[in-house]
Design a protein around this motif. Structure first.
Motif, short mmCIF file in Angstrom:
data_model
loop_
_atom_site.label_atom_id
_atom_site.label_comp_id
_atom_site.label_asym_id
_atom_site.label_seq_id
_atom_site.Cartn_x
_atom_site.Cartn_y
_atom_site.Cartn_z
N ASP A 1 0.85 -1.18 0.00
CA ASP A 1 0.00 0.00 0.00
C ASP A 1 0.89 1.24 0.00
OD1 ASP A 1 -1.62 2.17 0.64
OD2 ASP A 1 -3.03 0.91 1.75
N PHE A 2 0.65 2.12 -0.95
CA PHE A 2 1.48 3.30 -1.12
C PHE A 2 1.53 4.15 0.15
CE2 PHE A 2 1.91 7.77 -2.47
CZ PHE A 2 3.19 7.70 -2.98
N PHE A 3 0.37 4.25 0.84
CA PHE A 3 0.29 5.14 1.99
C PHE A 3 0.81 4.52 3.27
CE2 PHE A 3 -3.11 6.96 -0.75
CZ PHE A 3 -2.46 8.16 -1.00
N PHE A 4 0.88 3.17 3.30
CA PHE A 4 1.33 2.52 4.53
C PHE A 4 2.57 1.68 4.26
CE2 PHE A 4 -3.20 3.31 5.05
CZ PHE A 4 -3.21 3.96 6.27
N PRO A 5 3.71 2.33 4.18
CA PRO A 5 4.95 1.59 3.92
C PRO A 5 5.32 0.72 5.12
CG PRO A 5 5.44 3.86 4.46
CD PRO A 5 3.95 3.75 4.40
N PRO A 6 6.17 -0.28 4.92
CA PRO A 6 6.60 -1.12 6.03
C PRO A 6 7.26 -0.27 7.12
CG PRO A 6 7.33 -2.05 3.96
CD PRO A 6 6.74 -0.72 3.64
N LEU A 7 7.04 -0.67 8.37
CA LEU A 7 7.60 0.06 9.50
C LEU A 7 9.12 0.13 9.41
CD1 LEU A 7 7.23 1.50 12.20
CD2 LEU A 7 7.14 -0.71 13.32
N SER A 8 9.69 -0.94 8.85
CA SER A 8 11.15 -0.95 8.74
C SER A 8 11.64 0.23 7.90
CB SER A 8 11.62 -2.27 8.12
OG SER A 8 10.98 -2.46 6.87
N GLU A 9 10.91 0.53 6.84
CA GLU A 9 11.31 1.67 6.01
C GLU A 9 11.16 2.98 6.77
OE1 GLU A 9 9.49 2.17 2.14
OE2 GLU A 9 9.73 0.01 1.76
N ILE A 10 10.07 3.07 7.52
CA ILE A 10 9.84 4.30 8.28
C ILE A 10 10.95 4.52 9.29
CG2 ILE A 10 8.27 5.44 9.91
CD1 ILE A 10 5.98 3.93 8.55
N LEU A 11 11.29 3.44 10.00
CA LEU A 11 12.32 3.56 11.02
C LEU A 11 13.67 3.90 10.39
CD1 LEU A 11 11.41 0.72 13.53
CD2 LEU A 11 11.03 3.17 13.74
N GLN A 12 13.91 3.28 9.25
CA GLN A 12 15.16 3.57 8.54
C GLN A 12 15.24 5.06 8.20
OE1 GLN A 12 15.51 1.38 4.94
NE2 GLN A 12 17.61 2.03 4.56
N SER A 13 14.13 5.57 7.70
CA SER A 13 14.10 6.99 7.35
C SER A 13 14.26 7.86 8.60
CB SER A 13 12.79 7.31 6.64
OG SER A 13 12.57 8.69 6.65
N LEU A 14 13.64 7.40 9.69
CA LEU A 14 13.74 8.15 10.94
C LEU A 14 15.20 8.29 11.36
CD1 LEU A 14 12.15 9.43 13.38
CD2 LEU A 14 12.33 7.23 14.48
N VAL A 15 15.90 7.17 11.30
CA VAL A 15 17.29 7.18 11.74
C VAL A 15 18.16 7.94 10.74
CG1 VAL A 15 19.30 5.74 12.21
CG2 VAL A 15 17.04 5.06 13.05
N GLU A 16 17.99 7.64 9.45
CA GLU A 16 18.89 8.21 8.46
C GLU A 16 18.63 9.69 8.21
OE1 GLU A 16 18.70 5.85 4.97
OE2 GLU A 16 19.79 4.18 5.88
#
Lengths: 278, 258, 286
Positions: free
Chosen positions: B31-46
């Motif tokens: 789903d375009f609007f609900f990416p995997p949490l792993s991606e979100i966390l990665q973006s959060l950190v990076e």
């Protein structure tokens, strides 16, 4: 020492006028321990507030050591009935006692000395670091008394200080007052509605009438100077004095039974009519 | 020991379950609007703990701190002045109630007119928006100083500045802190809003940029960052409050148990 | 869960009572009634806003005078777009508030009535609550655009916590003796909620509702302003960006009036609903 001359206090609000105190005159001698007793709601607190400069009288004046009281005078300390509300809850016991001394600009060493002496005198030498609300009611009132004593006042006013503590504590605190008075020789006026307490504590008992208040009687208490709860209270003389005060107060409450010597009051709201009889 | 473990378990249990649920539910999300949490966390950190920390998060927090501090100083001083006089209180209370009732974000357009779009505008918006709860609570706290306590202070000659320091401010402090807490959440909201309109950096600005460019994981991560900031500030606030109001909480407990 | 000040209402109830003054106050001067003073204050504000821009203390190009704001207001009131905007705002506000209230009360009672659920959720609530609702704006826009749902998301999120927290306080406030009494008389779970939990929590629910109502209005207008859902906020944004200064101020005044009304109404409801309740008779610290 402390002169109360012709004090009158009338409260006015939009729809009614209440004459709380009609005409009060008396004098306290230096070093005296006097009790002021009167029926509930007779304007004791009003009188005390006027004496302590917290309230302006409608007429009359209070003189402390010859100087007219306008606002709280420096040589006076007051102990209020509501101990829970007269101690600063955000300060420890020590800070509470020390605060007025700081305000008096005393040196730190002298402050420490006074704080320790007065807290020891009221039996709270161990409670310096506690907050007031961690203590029982009786202990809180002891702190308030210690604060007053540490202030080294020339006059100590006490407004029904033990009305809200239990009977046993009350007896202890009464003895404490006698002790402190012996020790520091402060001129003390103790206001109470409890007849036994007045007779037990005072050298002299001033009896107030119902509102609008006048002095009904000024009685010297000729009990021995060393008093204790058991023997003093069971002595015949105590009983006599107590009966005399009781009679006066009782008569003050039932004006109909009395040969009225006073003019009718201008008070529409009060059913009681005061008397100027002494 | 078991008590500590139990408390730890209770405190961490639900958050772990929720995070795990989010993690697994979104793991294979297309789903375009609900990416995997792993991606979100990665973006959060990076991103957010990377270059954006200094570029966006810090400027936001600084503006927030400046605006909040300004509001605190102004409102508590004014509150003491207003609360002390019955007449002034009567005159100003309805006016203040009105200002408080204005939703603070609507002031952003007006303040943009007046102060342009720089940092100054944002600080003023934050300060102006969050001052009302602080001010009104201070007024209320000062008004309600206990009469017996006040008489006590008077009989001991405690007046003027000493009265303010030892009586009025401490007595009003529970109320003031309640106002400060409300003010803080308003301040955070205004920090974000003021950056949505006109800004070249800041958390609010960056999150909306991410959203407009459909960088979904980064948008989610930015929201997490905002949440984290709100949480940390609330925590900090609580620490300060518990220190300052220890007496008050103790007093309340004592009153309740009696 | 943090300490009691969290329950203090915005207007606040004094933490320490001052009821000692049983006697009428000594009249030093005829005191002017507070209502008159308040009106004077408002009049002074209007007068200041009229005069200051005129004499140039405030820049007139950004600060319209009271009369200009007033006539812009009159003009607005005559337009149907204005009333549509007001209704849009109120609709989002009322719907969001209702959802938040129901969710807050139900969840609050469910979580609050058992110690285990309380302890389990405490940390999560403490984490979620301070998350600023505006953090949701991007996702609300992505998911719902300018539909009413995006407004509702913000309104519900922000006001839900106000209700929930108050209900949790309220449910914990149940008198243990009453609780035991209810058990001793064999009241079932539902009966206990109905006759014990609910009445105890009611004053807290009402406080929560009042707080939530104010927050909900703020978020409704904010969402319109930022996201662009139809309503007063959007009207304001449009007025501002087209350089219509006086109407911009007029709309701000309208939002303020709405806020005051919401406050007054909910305070009145709170008082009326609780006139019988012991909490309204004043909890006097001993």
């Amino acid at each position: 020492m402390l002169d109360v001359r012709g004090i009158k206090k009338v409260y006015e609000s939009k729809d009614r006028t209440v004459e709380a105190v009609r005409d009060l005159t008396f004098t306290l001698q230096a070093g005296e321990l006097a009790c002021l007793v009167g029926p509930s709601g007779c304007g004791k607190t009003t009188l005390l507030k006027i004496m302590s400069g917290l309230l302006e009288p409608t007429s009359g004046e209070v003189l402390l050591e010859g100087k007219r009281v306008e606002g709280p005078p420096p040589g006076m300390a007051v102990v209020f009935q509501e101990y829970g509300r007269s101690l600063f809850p955000w300060m420890t016991v020590r800070e509470n006692v020390e605060l007025p001394l700081k305000q008096k600009k005393l040196a730190a060493a002298r402050r420490t000395e006074l704080v320790e002496e007065s807290l020891a005198a009221v039996g709270l030498a161990e409670a310096h670091a506690a907050y007031p609300w961690q203590l029982s009611g009786g202990m809180q009132q002891r702190v308030a008394i210690a604060r007053a004593v540490a202030y080294e006042p020339h006059v100590l006013l006490m407004d029904e200080p033990f009305a809200a503590v239990d009977a046993q504590t009350r007896a202890d605190l009464e003895d404490l007052i006698r002790d402190l008075w012996h020790k520091f020789q402060v001129t003390t006026l103790f206001v109470t509605h409890d007849i036994d307490e007045a007779v037990y504590l005072g050298q002299r008992v001033l009896i107030l009438s119902n509102s609008p208040t006048v002095i009904r009687d000024d009685l010297a208490v000729d009990l021995p100077d060393q008093r204790d709860q058991l023997t003093t209270r069971s002595s015949p003389r105590f009983a006599e004095l107590r009966a005399r005060v009781y009679e006066q107060i009782h008569r003050a409450k039932t004006p109909a039974a009395e040969p009225v010597g006073a003019g009718a009051t201008a008070l529409p709201t009060s059913a009681d009519h005061g008397s100027t009889e002494f | 020991m078991t008590g500590v473990l139990r408390r730890l378990g209770l405190a961490l249990g639900l958050p772990i379950v929720l995070l795990a649920a989010w993690w697994f539910a979104s793991a294979n999300s297309t789903d375009f609007f609900f990416p995997p949490l792993s991606e979100i966390l990665q973006s959060l950190v990076e991103e957010w703990f990377g270059p954006r920390l200094a570029a966006d998060v810090v400027p936001s927090v600084l503006r927030l701190a400046a605006g909040y501090a300004l509001a605190v100083v102004v409102s508590i001083s004014l509150g003491v002045l207003i609360g002390t006089s019955r007449t002034v209180r009567g005159l100003l209370e309805p006016v203040l109630e009105f200002f408080r009732a204005i939703p603070p974000p609507v002031l952003v357009p007006i303040f943009m007119l007046l102060f342009g779009i720089g940092d100054g505008m944002k600080v003023v918006v934050i300060a102006f928006g969050c001052m009302w709860p602080i001010l009104l609570n201070t007024v209320e706290g000062v008004r309600a100083v206990d009469t017996v306590l006040s008489d006590t202070a008077r009989t001991y000659g405690i007046t003027g500045a000493a009265r303010l320091r030892t009586l009025v401010l401490p007595a009003a402090s529970p109320q003031i802190f309640a106002g400060l807490r409300q003010g803080l959440s308003v301040a955070i909201i205004l920090m974000v809003i003021s950056e949505l309109f006109a800004a070249s950096n800041g958390l609010g600005f960056a999150v909306v940029q991410a959203q407009r460019s459909f960088a979904i994981a980064e948008t989610w991560a930015g929201m997490l960052m905002l949440g984290l900031l709100g949480f940390l500030l609330a925590l900090l606030f609580r620490v300060v409050e518990n220190r300052q109001l220890r007496w008050y909480h103790g007093l309340r407990r004592a009153q309740r148990s009696s | 869960m943090s300490g009691p000040p969290a329950v203090v209402s915005p207007a606040g109830s004094p933490p320490v009572s001052d009821t000692s003054a049983a006697l009428p106050r000594a009249p030093r001067r005829r005191s002017v009634p507070q209502v008159v003073l308040g009106l004077l204050g408002l009049l002074a504000l209007v007068a200041l806003v009229e005069i200051l821009p005129r004499i140039g203390v405030l820049p007139h190009e950004y600060f319209p005078t009271s009369s200009e704001i007033g006539s812009a207001l009159v003009e607005l009131v005559g337009q149907s777009t204005f009333w549509t905007a007001v209704l849009d705002t109120l609709q989002g506000w009322a719907l969001g508030l209702a959802i938040a209230a129901v969710a807050g009360v139900v969840l609050g009672i469910l979580i609050g009535s058992s110690r285990i659920t309380r302890e389990l959720t405490a940390s999560t609530i403490e984490f979620l609550r301070p998350i600023p609702s505006v953090a949701l704006i991007p996702i609300a826009v992505l998911l719902f655009g300018t539909e009413i749902e995006s407004k509702l998301l913000l309104v519900v999120y922000a006001s839900f916590w106000q209700v929930l927290i108050q209900v949790l306080y309220g449910v914990q406030d149940i008198d243990p003796v009453a609780q035991d009494t209810a058990r001793a008389y064999g009241l079932g779970r539902w009966a206990r909620v109905r006759y014990l939990t609910w009445p105890t929590a009611l004053p807290y629910v009402m406080t929560g509702l009042r707080l939530a109502a104010a927050v909900a209005l703020i978020l409704a207008v904010t969402s319109e302003l930022v996201i662009g859902n139809p309503g007063l906020g959007k009207l304001l944004g449009t007025a501002q960006s087209s350089g219509a200064i006086a109407p911009t101020y007029a709309i701000v005044v309208v939002t303020g009036i709405l806020g005051v009304l919401v406050n007054l109404v909910f305070r009145a409801i709170e008082r009326r609903a609780l006139s019988w309740h012991p909490s309204q008779r004043g909890e006097l610290p001993a």
